[in-house]
Scaffold this active site. Structure first.
Site, PDB file in Angstrom:
ATOM      1  N   ARG A  91      10.988  -4.495   0.832  1.00 42.42           N
ATOM      2  CA  ARG A  91      12.051  -3.885   0.046  1.00 42.42           C
ATOM      3  C   ARG A  91      13.213  -3.313   0.842  1.00 42.42           C
ATOM      4  NH1 ARG A  91      12.023  -3.405  -5.154  1.00 42.42           N
ATOM      5  NH2 ARG A  91      10.155  -4.174  -6.184  1.00 42.42           N
ATOM      6  N   ARG A  99      13.338 -10.370  -5.552  1.00 45.72           N
ATOM      7  CA  ARG A  99      12.415  -9.656  -6.436  1.00 45.72           C
ATOM      8  C   ARG A  99      13.039  -9.360  -7.796  1.00 45.72           C
ATOM      9  NH1 ARG A  99       9.405  -8.040  -8.158  1.00 45.72           N
ATOM     10  NH2 ARG A  99       8.409  -6.075  -7.630  1.00 45.72           N
ATOM     11  N   TYR A 146     -10.188  -0.719  -3.439  1.00 44.40           N
ATOM     12  CA  TYR A 146      -9.332  -1.039  -4.601  1.00 44.40           C
ATOM     13  C   TYR A 146     -10.165  -1.533  -5.775  1.00 44.40           C
ATOM     14  CZ  TYR A 146      -4.987  -0.469  -2.002  1.00 44.40           C
ATOM     15  OH  TYR A 146      -3.940   0.058  -1.287  1.00 44.40           O
ATOM     16  N   ASP A 154      -0.690 -10.818  -0.041  1.00 41.50           N
ATOM     17  CA  ASP A 154      -1.215  -9.469  -0.245  1.00 41.50           C
ATOM     18  C   ASP A 154      -2.723  -9.489  -0.097  1.00 41.50           C
ATOM     19  OD1 ASP A 154      -0.221  -6.667  -1.127  1.00 41.50           O
ATOM     20  OD2 ASP A 154      -2.088  -6.983  -2.220  1.00 41.50           O
ATOM     21  N   ARG A 159       4.741  -5.113   7.287  1.00 42.38           N
ATOM     22  CA  ARG A 159       5.711  -5.092   6.177  1.00 42.38           C
ATOM     23  C   ARG A 159       7.136  -5.389   6.641  1.00 42.38           C
ATOM     24  NH1 ARG A 159       3.522  -2.283   1.503  1.00 42.38           N
ATOM     25  NH2 ARG A 159       1.536  -3.363   1.422  1.00 42.38           N
TER      26      ARG A 159
HETATM   27  O1  1CP Z   1       5.556  -8.403   5.831  1.00 32.85           O
HETATM   28  C1  1CP Z   1       4.336  -8.212   5.749  1.00 32.85           C
HETATM   29  O2  1CP Z   1       3.734  -7.311   6.368  1.00 32.85           O
HETATM   30  C2  1CP Z   1       3.495  -9.185   4.940  1.00 32.85           C
HETATM   31  C3  1CP Z   1       3.258  -8.831   3.606  1.00 32.85           C
HETATM   32  C4  1CP Z   1       2.175  -7.876   3.135  1.00 32.85           C
HETATM   33  C5  1CP Z   1       0.981  -7.412   3.734  1.00 32.85           C
HETATM   34  C6  1CP Z   1       0.490  -7.641   5.156  1.00 32.85           C
HETATM   35  C7  1CP Z   1       2.197  -7.365   1.833  1.00 32.85           C
HETATM   36  C8  1CP Z   1       3.272  -7.611   0.864  1.00 32.85           C
HETATM   37  N1  1CP Z   1       1.018  -6.674   1.603  1.00 32.85           N
HETATM   38  C9  1CP Z   1       0.281  -6.660   2.759  1.00 32.85           C
HETATM   39  C10 1CP Z   1      -1.042  -6.082   2.961  1.00 32.85           C
HETATM   40  C11 1CP Z   1      -1.471  -4.959   2.083  1.00 32.85           C
HETATM   41  N2  1CP Z   1      -1.370  -4.841   0.726  1.00 32.85           N
HETATM   42  C12 1CP Z   1      -2.186  -3.828   2.546  1.00 32.85           C
HETATM   43  C13 1CP Z   1      -2.586  -3.618   3.968  1.00 32.85           C
HETATM   44  C14 1CP Z   1      -1.439  -3.123   4.750  1.00 32.85           C
HETATM   45  C15 1CP Z   1      -1.078  -1.674   4.501  1.00 32.85           C
HETATM   46  O3  1CP Z   1      -1.944  -0.830   4.727  1.00 32.85           O
HETATM   47  O4  1CP Z   1       0.064  -1.441   4.090  1.00 32.85           O
HETATM   48  C16 1CP Z   1      -2.451  -3.009   1.451  1.00 32.85           C
HETATM   49  C17 1CP Z   1      -3.172  -1.684   1.463  1.00 32.85           C
HETATM   50  C18 1CP Z   1      -1.939  -3.655   0.310  1.00 32.85           C
HETATM   51  C19 1CP Z   1      -2.011  -3.187  -1.073  1.00 32.85           C
HETATM   52  C20 1CP Z   1      -0.654  -3.070  -1.624  1.00 32.85           C
HETATM   53  N3  1CP Z   1       0.034  -4.125  -2.134  1.00 32.85           N
HETATM   54  C21 1CP Z   1       0.159  -1.941  -1.667  1.00 32.85           C
HETATM   55  C22 1CP Z   1      -0.211  -0.559  -1.160  1.00 32.85           C
HETATM   56  C23 1CP Z   1      -0.518   0.331  -2.312  1.00 32.85           C
HETATM   57  C24 1CP Z   1      -1.248   1.587  -1.907  1.00 32.85           C
HETATM   58  O5  1CP Z   1      -2.364   1.772  -2.394  1.00 32.85           O
HETATM   59  O6  1CP Z   1      -0.709   2.378  -1.087  1.00 32.85           O
HETATM   60  C25 1CP Z   1       1.379  -2.335  -2.243  1.00 32.85           C
HETATM   61  C26 1CP Z   1       2.585  -1.464  -2.515  1.00 32.85           C
HETATM   62  C27 1CP Z   1       1.282  -3.720  -2.536  1.00 32.85           C
HETATM   63  C28 1CP Z   1       2.356  -4.604  -3.069  1.00 32.85           C
HETATM   64  C29 1CP Z   1       3.088  -5.283  -1.991  1.00 32.85           C
HETATM   65  N4  1CP Z   1       2.495  -6.119  -1.062  1.00 32.85           N
HETATM   66  C30 1CP Z   1       3.459  -6.624  -0.221  1.00 32.85           C
HETATM   67  C31 1CP Z   1       4.723  -6.096  -0.646  1.00 32.85           C
HETATM   68  C32 1CP Z   1       6.050  -6.433  -0.003  1.00 32.85           C
HETATM   69  C33 1CP Z   1       4.476  -5.263  -1.747  1.00 32.85           C
HETATM   70  C34 1CP Z   1       5.518  -4.546  -2.560  1.00 32.85           C
HETATM   71  C35 1CP Z   1       5.814  -5.506  -3.652  1.00 32.85           C
HETATM   72  C36 1CP Z   1       7.123  -5.331  -4.295  1.00 32.85           C
HETATM   73  O7  1CP Z   1       7.181  -4.527  -5.247  1.00 32.85           O
HETATM   74  O8  1CP Z   1       8.077  -6.036  -3.930  1.00 32.85           O
END
Ligand code: 1CP
Length: 344
Positions: free
Chosen positions: A27, A36, A147, A72, A23
Site C-alpha cells: 500500500r 487495488r 489465524y 499471502d 511487504r
Molecule cells: O511484498 C511482500 O512481502 C509479499 C506479499 C505478502 C506477504 C509475504 C503479503 C501480501 N502477505 C504476506 C505474508 C503475510 N500475510 C504474513 C506474514 C508476514 C507478516 O508478518 O507481515 C501475515 C501475518 C499475513 C496475514 C495478513 N494478510 C495480514 C496481517 C494481518 C494481521 O493479523 O496483522 C494482512 C494485512 C494481510 C493482507 C495482505 N497481504 C499482503 C498484502 C499487501 C496485504 C494487504 C492487502 C491490501 O489490502 O491491499
C-alpha cells in the site's frame, strides 16, 4: 543475474550487503493502490500477470536484491477447504474458526497444482523476467494455526493457547496437517522456480520457550528436514523472538530473520551457525530519513561485514512509508558495504 542475496544465504562473501524488504509490494506504492482500487487482494493473487507485475514493481523502483512472490500466507486454506476473506484494515478473517476435532479432521490435504496453480503460474512468469532471485514463502504452521483458531489476527492468541494447552492431541493433529500442507506447497513453489523460501512464523513470539520446544519445535524440525531436500536456502522469520532464538535456530533455517527488539549482534550470538536477516524498525522510516539512515549504519556496523547478513526491516513496510525513504535506504546499504576493489 544479481546473486548477492543467494550468496549471503549461503554465508559466502558478497560485493555489497544484499537488501530487500518484507511487504516491499503493498500500500505504500501509488501503483499498488491504483491496482487495488480495481481488484481485491485475492484477485491480484489469482491473476498471474497482475501478480507478476506487483512482485516486480519494487525491484525496479527500489533496486532491492531479491523479489518476494506477491501472495499471502492464507492462500493454502483454499486447498484445505477453509473459506476466508482478506478484509481491508483487518487482514485475514475466517468466518467459522477451527476449534474442534471434527473441523480439524475435515481439513483436506493440499494439492498445490490443482488448488494453487495460479501461484505456480505467477512464479514461472516472474522467473522469465526477473534479474534478481525470487523468494517464495509460506506461513509457518503455528502462525497459520493461530489465524485458523482465532478467526483473525490477535495479540494474545487466547483460543490458540487454549487448544495448545487444553487439547494437546488435537493441537498436534492440526499442526501435523499444516506441516504437511506447508511442505507440499513449498515443494511446488521450488519446482515452479523460486530460488529461496521464507517461513513466516510472525506471531510465534507469543509463546514461552518451553511451550515452543514442546508444541511447535517437533513440527518445525520435520518441516525443515523436508525442505532441506529441496536444495534452496530457507529463511526462518518471527517477531518478538529474542527468547526463542536458540530454539528457532535448532528447528532449522539457513538464515534466521529477527525484528528490532534485539540487537543484531546479540541475536547472531544466540543463533550461532546461521545467516541473519534484519532488523531495522519499520517505524523509523516514518521519521526524517536521516533517523533511519543512522540506525541502518549502526546495524551494518554491528554486522561488521561478517558474511551471511541480509539487510531487511524487522517486519513489513508500513503503508505510510515514503517510497523515497526505501529507495534511499537501499542505496545507503549498498554504498556503505561496498567492498574495496579486489574483493569478490
Ligand atoms: O511484498 C511482500 O512481502 C509479499 C506479499 C505478502 C506477504 C509475504 C503479503 C501480501 N502477505 C504476506 C505474508 C503475510 N500475510 C504474513 C506474514 C508476514 C507478516 O508478518 O507481515 C501475515 C501475518 C499475513 C496475514 C495478513 N494478510 C495480514 C496481517 C494481518 C494481521 O493479523 O496483522 C494482512 C494485512 C494481510 C493482507 C495482505 N497481504 C499482503 C498484502 C499487501 C496485504 C494487504 C492487502 C491490501 O489490502 O491491499
Amino acid at each position: 543475474m544479481n546473486d548477492r542475496f543467494l550468496r549471503a544465504c549461503r554465508r559466502e562473501p558478497t560485493d555489497r550487503t544484499p537488501v530487500w524488504f518484507m511487504r516491499q509490494a503493498g500500500r505504500y506504492q501509488s501503483e499498488y493502490r491504483a491496482l487495488r482500487a480495481r481488484h481485491s487482494m485475492l484477485e491480484l493473487c489469482r491473476t498471474p500477470e497482475l501478480c507478476a507485475q506487483v512482485t516486480l514493481l519494487p525491484v525496479e523502483q527500489l533496486g532491492v536484491d531479491a523479489a518476494i512472490l506477491f501472495a499471502d500466507i492464507m492462500l493454502p486454506l483454499i486447498g484445505l477447504g477453509v473459506p476466508f476473506d482478506i478484509v481491508e484494515g483487518t487482514g485475514p478473517v475466517i468466518g467459522e474458526p477451527i476449534r474442534t476435532d471434527a473441523r480439524v479432521d475435515a481439513l483436506r490435504p493440499l494439492e498445490p497444482e490443482s488448488d494453487l496453480g495460479f501461484v505456480l503460474e505467477a512464479i514461472r512468469l516472474i522467473r522469465g523476467e526477473a534479474r534478481v532471485p525470487l523468494i517464495g514463502f509460506a506461513g509457518a504452521p503455528f502462525t497459520v494455526a493461530s489465524y485458523l483458531i482465532e478467526g483473525r489476527g490477535s495479540r494474545d492468541l487466547p483460543h490458540t493457547k487454549a487448544m495448545l494447552h487444553g487439547a494437546p492431541a488435537l493441537w498436534d493433529r492440526l499442526m501435523s496437517r499444516l506441516t504437511d500442507a506447508t511442505i507440499a506447497y513449498l515443494q511446488a513453489q521450488v519446482t515452479a522456480g523460486v530460488q529461496a523460501v521464507q517461513l513466516f512464523d510472525s506471531w510465534v513470539g507469543a509463546l514461552a520457550p518451553c511451550d515452543y520446544a514442546l508444541a511447535v519445535m517437533p513440527h518445525m524440525q520435520r518441516l525443515f528436514g523436508a525442505l532441506a531436500a529441496l536444495g534452496v536456502p530457507v529463511i526462518h522469520f518471527g517477531t518478538g523472538t529474542a527468547g526463542l532464538l536458540p530454539l528457532m535456530a535448532r528447528s532449522g533455517g539457513d538464515v534466521i530473520g529477527v525484528d528490532w527488539r534485539i540487537r543484531l549482534s546479540d541475536a547472531w550470538a544466540r543463533i550461532g551457525d546461521a545467516g541473519i536477516q534484519g532488523n531495522l524498525d519499520p517505524w523509523m522510516l516514518l521519521a526524517p530519513f536521516e533517523v533511519a539512515a543512522e540506525a541502518a549504519r549502526e546495524i551494518l556496523a554491528d554486522a561488521a561485514g561478517r558474511p551471511g547478513h541480509i539487510f531487511n526491516l524487522g517486519h513489513g513496510v508500513l503503508p505510510q512509508t515514503p517510497p523515497d525513504h526505501l529507495r534511499r535506504l537501499v542505496e545507503l546499504v549498498h554504498k556503505h558495504t561496498q567492498a574495496p576493489p579486489g574483493r569478490p
